[in-house]
Design an enzyme around this catalytic site. Structure first.
Site, short mmCIF file in Angstrom:
data_model
loop_
_atom_site.label_atom_id
_atom_site.label_comp_id
_atom_site.label_asym_id
_atom_site.label_seq_id
_atom_site.Cartn_x
_atom_site.Cartn_y
_atom_site.Cartn_z
NE ARG A 104 -1.32 1.75 3.87
CZ ARG A 104 -1.55 1.93 5.17
NH1 ARG A 104 -2.72 1.62 5.69
NH2 ARG A 104 -0.61 2.39 5.98
CE1 TYR A 143 9.51 -19.16 15.07
CE2 TYR A 143 11.42 -20.55 14.67
CZ TYR A 143 10.88 -19.31 14.93
OH TYR A 143 11.71 -18.21 15.05
CE LYS A 147 9.42 -16.91 12.20
NZ LYS A 147 9.35 -15.44 12.20
P1 NAD Z 1 9.48 -12.41 21.15
O1 NAD Z 1 8.52 -13.50 21.51
O2 NAD Z 1 10.15 -11.67 22.25
O3 NAD Z 1 8.79 -11.33 20.21
C1 NAD Z 1 7.76 -11.63 19.32
C2 NAD Z 1 6.68 -10.57 19.48
O4 NAD Z 1 5.63 -10.81 18.53
C3 NAD Z 1 6.04 -10.56 20.87
O5 NAD Z 1 6.06 -9.26 21.40
C4 NAD Z 1 4.62 -11.05 20.63
O6 NAD Z 1 3.70 -10.54 21.56
C5 NAD Z 1 4.39 -10.57 19.20
N1 NAD Z 1 3.34 -11.31 18.48
C6 NAD Z 1 3.22 -12.66 18.35
N2 NAD Z 1 2.12 -12.94 17.62
C7 NAD Z 1 1.54 -11.75 17.27
C8 NAD Z 1 0.39 -11.40 16.54
N3 NAD Z 1 -0.43 -12.33 16.00
N4 NAD Z 1 0.10 -10.09 16.38
C9 NAD Z 1 0.89 -9.12 16.93
N5 NAD Z 1 2.00 -9.42 17.65
C10 NAD Z 1 2.31 -10.72 17.82
O7 NAD Z 1 10.55 -13.08 20.18
P2 NAD Z 1 11.90 -12.51 19.56
O8 NAD Z 1 13.00 -13.37 20.01
O9 NAD Z 1 11.99 -11.06 19.74
O10 NAD Z 1 11.67 -12.83 18.01
C11 NAD Z 1 11.21 -11.84 17.11
C12 NAD Z 1 11.18 -12.40 15.69
O11 NAD Z 1 12.49 -12.82 15.30
C13 NAD Z 1 10.26 -13.60 15.52
O12 NAD Z 1 9.60 -13.50 14.28
C14 NAD Z 1 11.23 -14.78 15.51
O13 NAD Z 1 10.72 -15.86 14.78
C15 NAD Z 1 12.44 -14.16 14.84
N6 NAD Z 1 13.67 -14.86 15.23
C16 NAD Z 1 14.17 -14.72 16.50
C17 NAD Z 1 15.32 -15.42 16.85
C18 NAD Z 1 15.91 -15.30 18.23
O14 NAD Z 1 16.91 -15.99 18.52
N7 NAD Z 1 15.40 -14.46 19.11
C19 NAD Z 1 15.95 -16.25 15.92
C20 NAD Z 1 15.39 -16.38 14.65
C21 NAD Z 1 14.26 -15.66 14.31
#
Ligand code: NAD
Ligand code: UDP
Length: 311
Positions: A104, A143, A147
């Site tokens: 958008r 997961y 992804k």
């Molecule tokens: P986290 O759980 O701290 O953060 C994820 C956030 O997404 C949370 O605040 C949660 O409330 C929010 N959320 C989940 N579902 C939602 C929805 N339907 N609508 C709105 N908000 C929603 O996790 P993180 O470690 O900060 O990870 C963040 C991203 O990075 C994720 O997508 C994760 O898959 C990716 N990631 C993280 C790591 C890691 O090591 N931390 C590694 C690979 C990928």
């Protein structure tokens, strides 16, 4: 700047990064695994806005965004195994809703993908051209496959609609604002060591991981979304440790004489994981800069100042 998952661990650091750069930032989060506490310091900042919303439901946030960062998704195995359908939904429907906003507004879009796309890898270290070894029907598939679908959807928006998309394959990231009790190995071992409890090593601890401090990951994401690279880029630490060695490292750093106890290895737990980061070095000029000792020191200080007293 629109950041989904902006009240989560990595998302909140991304909000800080772009606010420090002088941008206006809108964080959207349903607080399912994130916390208001992670963004409480931004209350009163006139360039920051928080929307409590599930990104699986259609929404049209007011304003026009130049950048859309999609971080919303449970990330800890304990969290996504507890919420399998929500995890599939946020990475499919939620990703599409975020892509539609980027389309958008003509915004650059970045999806926070993961090393889990490589599954239990048969190639080592993992480079972006490796297609992975994922069990499509195992418990972790909610997961991993979600992804992988999100990556496919993102590439389809790029090819079909010309959206300026980016895919960051993040490896194990750690740092302040992780939840002490989210089950991931860094907060789990730190909490156990700081509280003098036994460290819970799963399996025999010979599986490996490579950890990257959150400020380095933020830098990698910032460079990637500003780049012309549309295919996945690994962002992760290059020092590979067995989980048992990591437990011993934590004992040393915390100076704790706590015991190590062994528990069952979770199903499909990847045995080896280390990113090949030569593409990130070449295309983004990025490499991790924070040592494990420094990063763990910062994380311990955070837990000591907040979480341990909150617990
Ligand atoms: P986290 O759980 O701290 O953060 C994820 C956030 O997404 C949370 O605040 C949660 O409330 C929010 N959320 C989940 N579902 C939602 C929805 N339907 N609508 C709105 N908000 C929603 O996790 P993180 O470690 O900060 O990870 C963040 C991203 O990075 C994720 O997508 C994760 O898959 C990716 N990631 C993280 C790591 C890691 O090591 N931390 C590694 C690979 C990928
Ligand atoms: N792990 C462990 N003890 C714990 C938590 C995790 O031995 O209390 C192991 C887990 O089995 C995996 C590694 O540590 O091999 C990293 O787990 P984490 O949940 O942090 O992330 P993953 O890389 O599995 O997504």
């Amino acid at each position: 700047m629109l950041v989904s998952g902006g009240a989560g661990f990595i998302g909140s650091h991304l909000c800080d990064h772009w606010l420090a750069a002088g941008c206006e930032v809108t964080a959207v989060d349903n607080l399912s695994t994130g916390r208001r506490d992670n963004i409480a310091h931004l209350n009163g900042n006139s360039r920051f806005r928080f929307l409590e919303h599930d990104v699986c439901a259609p929404f049209a946030p007011p304003g026009k965004f130049d950048y859309v960062l999609h971080l919303a998704s449970p990330a800890s195995p304990m969290d996504y195994l507890r919420a399998p359908l929500e995890t599939l939904a946020v990475n499919s429907t939620g990703t599409q809703n975020m892509l539609d906003i980027a389309r958008r507004d003509g915004a650059a879009f970045l999806h926070a993908s993961t090393s889990e796309c490589y599954g239990d890898p048969l190639e080592h270290p993992q480079h972006e051209g490796y297609w992975g070894n994922v069990n499509p029907v195992g418990p972790r598939s909610v997961y991993d496959e979600a992804k992988r679908f999100a990556e496919a959807l993102t590439m389809a928006y790029h090819r079909e609609y010309g959206v300026n998309t980016h895919l960051a394959r993040l490896f194990n990231t750690y740092g302040p604002r992780m939840k002490l009790d989210d089950g991931r190995v860094v907060p789990a071992f730190l909490a156990q060591a700081l509280q003098g409890r036994a460290l819970t090593v799963f399996g025999d601890g010979s599986q490996t991981r490579s950890f990257c401090y959150v400020s380095d990951v933020v830098q990698g994401i910032a460079r990637l979304i500003a780049s012309g690279e549309h295919f996945p880029v690994n962002i992760g630490g290059s020092e590979e440790l067995t989980v048992l060695d990591f437990a011993r490292r934590i004992q040393e750093i915390v100076g704790s004489a706590c015991a190590i106890e062994f528990h069952e290895l979770p199903e499909d737990d990847p045995l080896r994981r280390r990113p090949d980061i030569s593409k990130a070095k070449r295309v983004l000029g990025w490499r991790p800069t924070v040592s494990l000792a420094e990063g763990l020191g910062e994380t311990i200080r955070y837990f000591q100042s907040r979480e341990l007293t909150l617990a």
